[in-house]
Design a protein around this motif. Structure first.
Motif, PDB file in Angstrom:
ATOM      1  N   UNK A 112       0.819  -1.208   0.000  1.00 23.54           N
ATOM      2  CA  UNK A 112       0.000   0.000   0.000  1.00 23.54           C
ATOM      3  C   UNK A 112       0.858   1.266   0.000  1.00 23.54           C
ATOM      4  N   UNK A 113       1.940   1.247   0.770  1.00 21.39           N
ATOM      5  CA  UNK A 113       2.827   2.413   0.814  1.00 21.39           C
ATOM      6  C   UNK A 113       3.449   2.672  -0.562  1.00 21.39           C
ATOM      7  N   UNK A 114       3.849   1.616  -1.234  1.00 16.48           N
ATOM      8  CA  UNK A 114       4.435   1.795  -2.564  1.00 16.48           C
ATOM      9  C   UNK A 114       3.404   2.325  -3.547  1.00 16.48           C
ATOM     10  N   UNK A 115       2.205   1.778  -3.502  1.00 13.07           N
ATOM     11  CA  UNK A 115       1.157   2.233  -4.419  1.00 13.07           C
ATOM     12  C   UNK A 115       0.841   3.708  -4.181  1.00 13.07           C
ATOM     13  N   UNK A 116       0.822   4.114  -2.910  1.00  5.27           N
ATOM     14  CA  UNK A 116       0.555   5.517  -2.582  1.00  5.27           C
ATOM     15  C   UNK A 116       1.664   6.407  -3.116  1.00  5.27           C
ATOM     16  N   UNK A 117       2.913   5.993  -2.950  1.00  3.64           N
ATOM     17  CA  UNK A 117       4.039   6.777  -3.439  1.00  3.64           C
ATOM     18  C   UNK A 117       4.028   6.885  -4.959  1.00  3.64           C
ATOM     19  N   UNK A 118       3.697   5.783  -5.638  1.00  2.00           N
ATOM     20  CA  UNK A 118       3.643   5.802  -7.099  1.00  2.00           C
ATOM     21  C   UNK A 118       2.536   6.732  -7.589  1.00  2.00           C
ATOM     22  N   UNK A 119       1.408   6.728  -6.887  1.00  2.71           N
ATOM     23  CA  UNK A 119       0.303   7.608  -7.258  1.00  2.71           C
ATOM     24  C   UNK A 119       0.687   9.069  -7.071  1.00  2.71           C
ATOM     25  N   UNK A 120       1.321   9.378  -5.941  1.00  2.00           N
ATOM     26  CA  UNK A 120       1.736  10.750  -5.678  1.00  2.00           C
ATOM     27  C   UNK A 120       2.780  11.205  -6.692  1.00  2.00           C
ATOM     28  N   UNK A 121       3.695  10.292  -7.040  1.00  2.00           N
ATOM     29  CA  UNK A 121       4.723  10.629  -8.024  1.00  2.00           C
ATOM     30  C   UNK A 121       4.096  10.918  -9.388  1.00  2.00           C
ATOM     31  N   UNK A 122       3.079  10.151  -9.743  1.00  2.00           N
ATOM     32  CA  UNK A 122       2.400  10.355 -11.019  1.00  2.00           C
ATOM     33  C   UNK A 122       1.683  11.699 -11.042  1.00  2.00           C
ATOM     34  N   UNK A 123       1.006  12.006  -9.927  1.00  2.00           N
ATOM     35  CA  UNK A 123       0.283  13.277  -9.844  1.00  2.00           C
ATOM     36  C   UNK A 123       1.256  14.450  -9.923  1.00  2.00           C
ATOM     37  N   UNK A 124       2.365  14.324  -9.190  1.00  2.00           N
ATOM     38  CA  UNK A 124       3.367  15.404  -9.200  1.00  2.00           C
ATOM     39  C   UNK A 124       3.972  15.562 -10.587  1.00  2.00           C
ATOM     40  N   UNK A 125       4.193  14.431 -11.262  1.00  2.00           N
ATOM     41  CA  UNK A 125       4.735  14.496 -12.614  1.00  2.00           C
ATOM     42  C   UNK A 125       3.791  15.161 -13.577  1.00  2.00           C
ATOM     43  N   UNK A 126       2.508  14.841 -13.465  1.00  2.00           N
ATOM     44  CA  UNK A 126       1.513  15.463 -14.329  1.00  2.00           C
ATOM     45  C   UNK A 126       1.407  16.960 -14.050  1.00  2.00           C
ATOM     46  N   UNK A 127       1.438  17.321 -12.760  1.00  2.00           N
ATOM     47  CA  UNK A 127       1.367  18.743 -12.413  1.00  2.00           C
ATOM     48  C   UNK A 127       2.590  19.488 -12.929  1.00  2.00           C
TER      49      UNK A 127
END
Length: 368
Positions: free
Chosen positions: A342-357
């Motif tokens: 779960x921690x990895x999935x959360x980090x990957x999601x945040x990284x994707x959002x930050x990358x898109x932003x």
């Protein structure tokens, strides 16, 4: 249950077998195993470590069907006997990620299965296994709730294969040769998921514990119930209650009700209560569970480091026969810097959002 020593001692008062402590059973007390206890060794690097993370070679020929969100994948349009070494490595990575991978209508023979699985390492040998290369798996038509009155090993419970070994197995593969039309299913539960389902406070607590894995109860039961001789003396090992998977780097609960009898750092009552909780935790894990209906020619390959499994007992009369091959894994370890799924999935999601932003911001700041 006919082999049970207790069946030979019937109470005149109740008419039921008398419960005998195994030490009073001469079949157990006087038996001398032929092989010594295994010493720790360091297996070759896990084949999944050599795989392409995207598994392009494997998925170029196989259709992937995930059976649940978090555990269990079926691969279609594929014959294991035809896979290249690269595809076998990618299959191992998929198994390490998904816990268990299934196949139908395979053309593998026993010799082919043994040869295929030698790709993954040194073949393991179950304590009751006579052939060094494989073990025959039958069905489960006994009432395990009844058996537990007379012999100490909870043989119908969730377990990771021989988790009491100093080097417990990594991968196992079971191929079904005979099977009834209904009954005899096998179920798996993700230990990645079991860890994620704990509260943060419980995770921190369990991270620091060692689970006591023992073969003693199975050892006694093999002699008493199965009527055969274990190859090795009984052994007790203290493995981390949470282990780090060497390929995925993820935390997985390393507790099972088949072989774990307590926790080394806790007092008896504390240990018993925690073990009782984990029995409930595993049995209630429907959201981290997959159940497989076997057919002749079907195959399951799983990773004992991140799943537990059990055969579902039944009353079927038709024969059930499977061939299982298993390879040694590394000695379990815990890396406090590893993360949960779960921690990895959360980090990957945040990284994707930050990358898109970041991409959006860059476009906004680019002059016309």
């Amino acid at each position: 249950m006919a082999h049970l020593e207790s069946r030979k001692h019937i109470s005149p008062d109740s008419g039921f077998p008398i419960t005998l402590h195994p030490n009073f059973n001469p079949k157990i007390k006087d038996y001398v195993p032929p092989d010594p206890i295994r010493e720790e060794f360091h297996p070759d690097k896990d084949r999944a470590s050599f795989a392409d993370p995207e598994k392009k070679a494997l998925f170029s020929i196989a259709k992937r069907v995930d059976l649940t969100e978090l555990i269990g994948t079926r691969l279609e349009n594929i014959q294991l006997s035809q896979l290249s070494p690269q595809q076998l490595d990618e299959l191992a990575l998929l198994v390490a990620e998904r816990g268990v991978v299934f196949f139908r209508d395979q053309d593998l023979t026993t010799e082919g299965q043994v040869k295929l699985f030698e790709h993954y390492g040194t073949l393991d040998r179950h304590p009751a296994q006579k052939d060094q290369r494989h073990v025959i798996i039958r069905g489960s038509r006994e009432d395990h709730r009844e058996i537990l009155k007379y012999t100490p090993w909870p043989s119908g419970e969730w377990h990771a294969d021989t988790s009491f070994e100093i080097n417990p197995p990594s991968y196992s593969l079971l191929r079904m040769e005979e099977h009834p039309p209904v009954g005899g299913d096998t179920a798996w539960v993700s230990q990645y998921g079991l860890y994620d389902a704990l509260s943060d406070a419980m995770k921190k607590f369990v991270d620091g514990l060692h689970a006591v894995h023992t073969s003693r109860l199975q050892y006694d039961t093999i002699l008493d119930l199965w009527g055969t001789g274990p190859n090795r003396p009984p052994i007790d090992t203290h493995h981390p209650a949470v282990r780090t998977h060497p390929v995925t780097g993820l935390k997985a609960l390393n507790v099972n009700t088949g072989f774990v009898t307590g926790f080394a750092e806790l007092k008896k009552q504390e240990s018993d209560k925690l073990l009782e909780f984990f029995a409930y935790h595993i049995h209630s894990a429907d959201d981290h569970y997959v159940r497989w209906k076997w057919t002749v020619g079907a195959v399951a390959m799983w990773d004992n480091r991140c799943v537990v499994h059990r055969v579902i007992p039944g009353t079927y009369e038709a024969p059930r026969k499977g061939i299982r091959t298993t390879v040694f894994g590394e000695k379990p370890y815990f890396d406090p810097n590893s993360e949960s799924r779960n921690e990895r999935a959360k980090q990957e999601k945040e990284s994707m959002i930050n990358g898109e932003n970041g991409a959006t911001d860059g476009q906004t700041q680019t002059p016309a």
